[in-house]
Scaffold this active site. Structure first.
Site, mmCIF file in Angstrom:
data_model
loop_
_atom_site.group_PDB
_atom_site.id
_atom_site.type_symbol
_atom_site.label_atom_id
_atom_site.label_comp_id
_atom_site.label_asym_id
_atom_site.label_seq_id
_atom_site.Cartn_x
_atom_site.Cartn_y
_atom_site.Cartn_z
ATOM 1 N N LYS A 152 0.754 -1.224 -0.004
ATOM 2 C CA LYS A 152 -0.109 0.045 -0.032
ATOM 3 C C LYS A 152 0.798 1.206 -0.144
ATOM 4 O O LYS A 152 0.301 2.527 -0.686
ATOM 5 C CB LYS A 152 -0.902 -0.054 1.245
ATOM 6 C CG LYS A 152 -2.141 -1.060 0.917
ATOM 7 C CD LYS A 152 -3.304 -0.856 1.885
ATOM 8 C CE LYS A 152 -4.558 -1.634 1.355
ATOM 9 N NZ LYS A 152 -4.231 -2.737 1.591
ATOM 10 N N GLU A 202 -9.775 6.817 3.859
ATOM 11 C CA GLU A 202 -10.596 5.642 4.403
ATOM 12 C C GLU A 202 -9.826 4.764 4.615
ATOM 13 O O GLU A 202 -8.633 4.586 3.997
ATOM 14 C CB GLU A 202 -11.777 5.485 3.363
ATOM 15 C CG GLU A 202 -11.210 4.424 2.053
ATOM 16 C CD GLU A 202 -10.257 4.782 1.113
ATOM 17 O OE1 GLU A 202 -10.106 6.048 1.003
ATOM 18 O OE2 GLU A 202 -9.380 4.280 0.943
ATOM 19 N N SER A 232 1.463 -9.967 -1.245
ATOM 20 C CA SER A 232 1.034 -8.404 -0.987
ATOM 21 C C SER A 232 1.594 -7.830 0.275
ATOM 22 O O SER A 232 1.509 -6.635 0.392
ATOM 23 C CB SER A 232 -0.381 -8.291 -1.559
ATOM 24 O OG SER A 232 -1.214 -9.042 -0.593
HETATM 25 C C1 LIG Z 1 -5.260 -3.734 1.316
HETATM 26 C C2 LIG Z 1 -4.566 -5.196 1.197
HETATM 27 C C3 LIG Z 1 -5.074 -6.003 -0.048
HETATM 28 C C4 LIG Z 1 -6.197 -5.707 -0.946
HETATM 29 O O1 LIG Z 1 -6.191 -4.429 -1.541
HETATM 30 P P1 LIG Z 1 -5.797 -4.400 -3.024
HETATM 31 O O2 LIG Z 1 -6.143 -2.925 -3.341
HETATM 32 O O3 LIG Z 1 -6.827 -5.384 -3.700
HETATM 33 O O4 LIG Z 1 -4.608 -4.781 -3.251
HETATM 34 C C5 LIG Z 1 -4.118 -7.220 -0.231
HETATM 35 N N1 LIG Z 1 -3.142 -7.722 0.541
HETATM 36 C C6 LIG Z 1 -2.519 -6.784 1.429
HETATM 37 C C7 LIG Z 1 -1.526 -7.181 2.367
HETATM 38 C C8 LIG Z 1 -3.507 -5.660 1.903
HETATM 39 O O5 LIG Z 1 -2.884 -4.851 3.018
#
Ligand SMILES: *Cc1c(COP(=O)(O)O)cnc(C)c1O
Length: 417
Positions: free
Chosen positions: A104, A126, A392
């Site tokens: 993020k 948000e 992610s």
């Molecule tokens: C917020 C988040 C997501 C989902 O958000 P996307 O906008 O779909 O990427 C996925 N993985 C992690 C670790 C997150 O913090």
């Protein structure tokens, strides 16, 4: 080998001037917002295109991504997991190693730089689980900006450690009581407040959705993920992956990984949260089970009931618990460029434990959905093939949830099992 020169700054597959991603006659995306928001959105669009054409903007952005965030993140060949699964080689893009523990921050750095360029000293955002709130509060602290985070009261209750983090970082966390007091209500409230304060306030939107230019802009700030992974895979494995896999909440980590691979001959797979199962009605699979409609200022797939009300969603991972999805992923699916897959809460929990034990890496529950599907796909492939999975985020934030789900507590004997 890996240096800043690898980042390709061309905007490829841009939407049309109205922010539309076309597919089979449908215009996904666009800008469906109150009249009062049209001008601030146009100003952001203009500032974004100006900034994107300015080498100084990228020099500062890439410098922060390198020295503050810790990029480039590694591409890790998960040999132990590969051996266990049997099949294609599994490579993990390690977004979990970014500062703040997820992808993020790639976006919040970019948008905070844009806010400063526009002369705004205050940012709002948000947040659902608090991950985007923390990433925003982090860059606001670093840039010395005032920061208000809108968060559903129910989420505040569920995500106490992230609320405390945001407060430590100097942000105000403002509770939202409307609707179900969760993420979609927090977005509505942040948009409402922004209308009245856009003179001095910039809205850092958290995913590749919302009104134009957010889907395009958030995508561009995350394409570092796919650009790095592509170059790293070529350098380390001598070829491109056969399949690339990412989880989808709003779609930012997925479009960040997949967009730079679009023009290659690679299967692109988006994994949605199937919750208790796609047939249970309790999931967050907007692409698989939704229909086109308007949510938070753009046309995309969303989960609605028969009356056209936005449906309640469920996922074990708060970051995937969103009834909509970004418009570009919707268009890519319509156009046949995107394969859909899903993982249930149970699949994600299993994948979480498997990666932890096999590789000593504790993944976020969101990322565990991509892992579950990625391992399933790899198992049906040949050892000379490659499956690239976007990790992610890291799982520290999810330990409480996992402990509850497994029926464990810190002082039981069960951990030795
Ligand atoms: C917020 C988040 C997501 C989902 O958000 P996307 O906008 O779909 O990427 C996925 N993985 C992690 C670790 C997150 O913090």
């Amino acid at each position: 080998m890996l240096n800043d020169l690898m980042y390709d700054l061309d905007i490829k597959h841009a939407p049309d001037a109205g922010g539309h991603f076309k597919a089979n006659g449908t215009l996904f995306g666009g800008r469906f917002a109150a009249e009062t928001l049209m001008q601030p959105l146009q100003e952001i669009e203009q500032a974004f295109f100006d900034a994107w054409a300015d080498p100084k903007f990228h020099a500062e952005r890439l410098d922060l991504l390198k020295h503050y965030v810790g990029r480039a993140t590694p591409l890790y060949h998960a040999k132990h997991l590969t051996a266990e699964v049997g099949g294609a080689q599994i490579y993990l893009k390690r977004e979990d190693l970014n500062h703040t523990g997820a992808h993020k921050v790639n976006n919040t750095i970019g948008q905070a730089l844009l806010a400063r360029r526009m002369g705004k000293n205050k940012v709002i955002a948000e947040t659902g689980a608090g991950q985007h709130g923390v990433a925003t509060a982090t860059v606001a602290a670093m840039f010395n900006m005032q920061c208000d985070i809108y968060m559903g009261r129910e989420d505040i209750r569920r995500q106490a450690p992230n609320v405390f983090r945001m407060k430590l970082l100097g942000a105000n966390v403002i509770a939202v009581d409307s609707g179900t007091a969760t993420l979609k209500d927090a977005v509505n409230e942040a948009l409402r407040v922004w209308v009245a304060s856009c003179e001095d306030t910039y809205y850092i939107f958290g995913t590749a959705a919302g009104p134009h230019p957010f889907p395009l802009m958030v995508r561009q700030f995350h394409t570092v993920i796919g650009q790095e992974a592509r170059a790293q895979c070529l350098a380390q494995a001598g070829k491109l992956p056969d399949v690339a896999v990412a989880c989808v909440g709003g779609g930012s980590n997925a479009i960040g990984l997949l967009h730079p691979l679009r023009d290659d001959d690679i299967r692109l797979v988006a994994v949605e949260a199937a919750g208790y199962g796609l047939e249970s009605g309790e999931h967050a699979a907007a692409l698989a089970k939704g229909s086109p409609g308007i949510i938070h200022g753009s046309l995309s797939y969303l989960l609605e009931d028969d009356e056209g009300q936005v449906q309640g969603t469920h996922s074990i991972s708060a970051g995937l618990d969103y009834p909509g999805v970004g418009p570009e992923l919707a268009a890519m699916m319509e156009n046949g460029h995107l394969e859909l897959d899903s993982a249930t809460d149970r699949d994600a929990l299993d994948a979480f434990q498997r990666l932890t034990k096999a590789e000593g890496i504790i993944p976020a529950l969101e990322s565990s959905h991509a892992l579950a599907a990625g391992m399933r796909i790899a198992a049906g492939m040949m050892p000379d093939q490659i499956v690239l999975i976007n990790l992610s985020g890291r799982g520290d934030k999810d330990l409480g949830t996992v402990m509850d789900m497994l029926g464990l507590s810190c002082d039981t004997q069960e951990f030795s099992a």
